[in-house]
Motif scaffolding. Sequence first.
Motif, PDB file in Angstrom:
ATOM      1  N   ASN A 189       5.277   6.790  -0.935  1.00 15.64           N
ATOM      2  CA  ASN A 189       3.623   7.082  -1.381  1.00 15.64           C
ATOM      3  C   ASN A 189       2.711   6.458  -2.251  1.00 15.64           C
ATOM      4  OD1 ASN A 189       2.477   8.579   0.864  1.00 15.64           O
ATOM      5  ND2 ASN A 189       3.614  10.046   0.354  1.00 15.64           N
ATOM      6  N   GLU A 190       4.089   5.286  -2.712  1.00 15.02           N
ATOM      7  CA  GLU A 190       2.754   4.438  -3.788  1.00 15.02           C
ATOM      8  C   GLU A 190       3.065   3.435  -3.638  1.00 15.02           C
ATOM      9  OE1 GLU A 190       5.327   5.609  -7.850  1.00 15.02           O
ATOM     10  OE2 GLU A 190       5.816   7.970  -6.398  1.00 15.02           O
ATOM     11  N   LYS A 191       2.490   2.057  -4.997  1.00 12.78           N
ATOM     12  CA  LYS A 191       2.913   0.780  -4.931  1.00 12.78           C
ATOM     13  C   LYS A 191       4.479   0.844  -5.153  1.00 12.78           C
ATOM     14  CE  LYS A 191      -0.547   0.253  -7.593  1.00 12.78           C
ATOM     15  NZ  LYS A 191      -1.619  -0.798  -8.175  1.00 12.78           N
ATOM     16  N   HIS A 207       0.310  -1.164   0.085  1.00  8.95           N
ATOM     17  CA  HIS A 207       0.076   0.019  -0.126  1.00  8.95           C
ATOM     18  C   HIS A 207       0.889   0.849   0.028  1.00  8.95           C
ATOM     19  CE1 HIS A 207      -3.532  -3.023   0.790  1.00  8.95           C
ATOM     20  NE2 HIS A 207      -3.784  -1.842   0.663  1.00  8.95           N
ATOM     21  N   GLY A 208       2.017   1.532   0.514  1.00 11.11           N
ATOM     22  CA  GLY A 208       2.928   2.317   0.764  1.00 11.11           C
ATOM     23  C   GLY A 208       2.059   3.420   2.179  1.00 11.11           C
ATOM     24  N   GLY A 209       3.107   4.683   1.632  1.00  8.92           N
ATOM     25  CA  GLY A 209       2.603   5.654   2.663  1.00  8.92           C
ATOM     26  C   GLY A 209       2.918   5.834   3.834  1.00  8.92           C
ATOM     27  N   PHE A 253      -3.138  10.239   5.415  1.00 11.77           N
ATOM     28  CA  PHE A 253      -2.752  12.094   4.803  1.00 11.77           C
ATOM     29  C   PHE A 253      -1.327  12.419   5.520  1.00 11.77           C
ATOM     30  CE2 PHE A 253      -7.148  11.698   3.453  1.00 11.77           C
ATOM     31  CZ  PHE A 253      -6.374  11.405   1.619  1.00 11.77           C
ATOM     32  N   SER A 254      -0.536  13.275   4.971  1.00 13.57           N
ATOM     33  CA  SER A 254       0.572  13.746   5.307  1.00 13.57           C
ATOM     34  C   SER A 254       1.691  14.888   4.932  1.00 13.57           C
ATOM     35  CB  SER A 254       1.620  12.651   5.181  1.00 13.57           C
ATOM     36  OG  SER A 254       3.007  12.588   5.945  1.00 13.57           O
ATOM     37  N   VAL A 297      -5.637  -2.573   4.944  1.00 16.25           N
ATOM     38  CA  VAL A 297      -4.856  -1.369   5.065  1.00 16.25           C
ATOM     39  C   VAL A 297      -5.412  -0.150   4.418  1.00 16.25           C
ATOM     40  CG1 VAL A 297      -2.273  -0.240   4.391  1.00 16.25           C
ATOM     41  CG2 VAL A 297      -2.964  -2.871   4.410  1.00 16.25           C
ATOM     42  N   ASP A 298      -4.710   1.681   6.054  1.00 10.53           N
ATOM     43  CA  ASP A 298      -5.335   2.664   5.384  1.00 10.53           C
ATOM     44  C   ASP A 298      -4.432   3.458   5.329  1.00 10.53           C
ATOM     45  OD1 ASP A 298      -6.465   4.730   5.505  1.00 10.53           O
ATOM     46  OD2 ASP A 298      -8.644   4.553   6.359  1.00 10.53           O
ATOM     47  N   ASN A 299      -3.962   4.365   4.919  1.00 10.94           N
ATOM     48  CA  ASN A 299      -3.663   5.813   4.687  1.00 10.94           C
ATOM     49  C   ASN A 299      -4.350   6.471   5.576  1.00 10.94           C
ATOM     50  OD1 ASN A 299      -2.188   4.009   2.129  1.00 10.94           O
ATOM     51  ND2 ASN A 299      -1.307   4.532   3.282  1.00 10.94           N
ATOM     52  N   ILE A 326      -2.162   2.640   8.312  1.00 12.39           N
ATOM     53  CA  ILE A 326      -2.828   2.141   9.690  1.00 12.39           C
ATOM     54  C   ILE A 326      -2.725   0.645   8.787  1.00 12.39           C
ATOM     55  CG2 ILE A 326      -4.270   2.683  11.250  1.00 12.39           C
ATOM     56  CD1 ILE A 326      -4.955   5.434  10.524  1.00 12.39           C
TER      57      ILE A 326
END
Lengths: 301, 301
Positions: free
Chosen positions: B291-293, B149-151, B170-171, B166-168, B154
């Motif tokens: 932030n990528e796959k 998932h990257g980034g 924002f940053s 999987v969640d992400n 969670i």
Amino acid sequence: MLIRAFIPAHITAFFVPRFNENPLFAGSLGAGINLTKGTNVFVSIESGLERHIHVAFNGEPVKKEQAFISYSVAEEIIPQEFEGDVEIWQYFDFPNGHGFGNSAGGALGTALALGYYFKNKTFLQAAQIAHKHEVLNKGGLGDVIAQVHGGIEIRIKAGAPGIGVVDNIFSEEYKVLTIPLGRLSTREVLDSDVVKAIEKEGQKALGKLLKNPTPENLMHLARDFAENTGLLNGELLEIAKEIDKLIKLPSSMVMLGKSLFALLREEELPRVQEKLRDLSIDNYPICGIYNEKPKVGRWIG
Amino acid sequence: MLIRAFIPAHITAFFVPRFNENPLFAGSLGAGINLTKGTNVFVSIESGLERHIHVAFNGEPVKKEQAFISYSVAEEIIPQEFEGDVEIWQYFDFPNGHGFGNSAGGALGTALALGYYFKNKTFLQAAQIAHKHEVLNKGGLGDVIAQVHGGIEIRIKAGAPGIGVVDNIFSEEYKVLTIPLGRLSTREVLDSDVVKAIEKEGQKALGKLLKNPTPENLMHLARDFAENTGLLNGELLEIAKEIDKLIKLPSSMVMLGKSLFALLREEELPRVQEKLRDLSIDNYPICGIYNEKPKVGRWIG
């Protein structure tokens, strides 16, 4: 502050609609392709004395009724106590209603840009809000979750991001030729009798694609689906047949728009372009496959 | 043909192990960060008369026992009828065993490169094979799905890719300072009494992060977890405290390695680098958030 989100255009190759009273469980099975062209959403936020939300399509302000999905997404993500101006500028590389996922692109881009700014939602929470309003307003069923994953995608479990499951096919470098020729109402097709054929043919195509998960197989299955459901017919079918004479893989119809697409190699392009000129078709964006996640971040100049 | 896959290094900030007899349902809840440095896997495939699989770490051929996870992944993906040489060259930006997800990076990179070449698996099928052998051999529980998932991620539902969720977060732009100081056996920690504290503190941190999903909150929760479980102690804790004096957010411990990490702004770097020099620490890779796959494709020179 100015935030920019990029959401790829998404072409559905074949699908099986999955209706559900809970919009987070509604969605679609199927397969499609995310493109390097798509929707750019710029969100400008300034605090002020009153709460205002404005939406513009390609630089032109639109009324709330015309951008109901994006307004609904914004209203849900912007905190209730926020006072100020939120301007949502959506720019589309493809014409609206032609089957390239503009509605979902605008909704998801709005959700991600606002989630990024207000830091009150996770990525999935923001994406689910976009999916929900897309489904409730019949913008689309599977575009949001497909756009979240990128690439050549297979929707193997229907639903919103975090609930549905999307797989990807490995693919070598292909160009994606797109030919947007006219509008087709998703809502009208989904409300018609053709839904039964779509469900049957969509399930069949999905099973076959999972057994042989290649881009080449996808194109054959897409074309079978388009013809067997009767959705690809008339002038559109004639043009598809003309293109097929010049490239290795069959072209097919974008679900749902009066539009065609094809996977082809760089060296196959010139002859196809010549043919399209002969047919007096001059709008045919050539894209790459977008293998990434949507992008969101602060926009500086 | 030569295929290259890039898999980001993955730092776990806090976690809750989830054991299960079925390795596809085993995994972890928790949160972590994917980095712009990580594992590059180059796979060279040539047909021949016999089937041979070779693995090398950082240019040095290794025996099957030392690369058991990658061998198992390769054996499962390479078609039974294939005859020829498969060379799997894995290059790691971080030292092995220090908590940066090298084992999962090598397994996932191998799986994606072979899936790409043989076209017999989807992305999720290949990733699930990597996850399965990681879990069966106690390489790790949550790295593979996090890397997919990257980034800043969670893990809200445990399991393999396609099963876990999987969640992400924002940053904004942060630099990730990493300080690999020594090895720590994941297997030994998971087999010890500290697992109970890990489960309790991990659940607490996860709940708090979902209520306030920001990178800043993540770092506070990571540090609380590291100290409350007792995993961060002694010299490592002393160094963490020294770094904390110079940056805004607390530093924390990489789970599981004798390693530290911190999120910081570009302008905070010089003073931290000076301090690390004073402490005679000279290996501290500075990364971005990836932030990528994962990437996979044909490698040309």
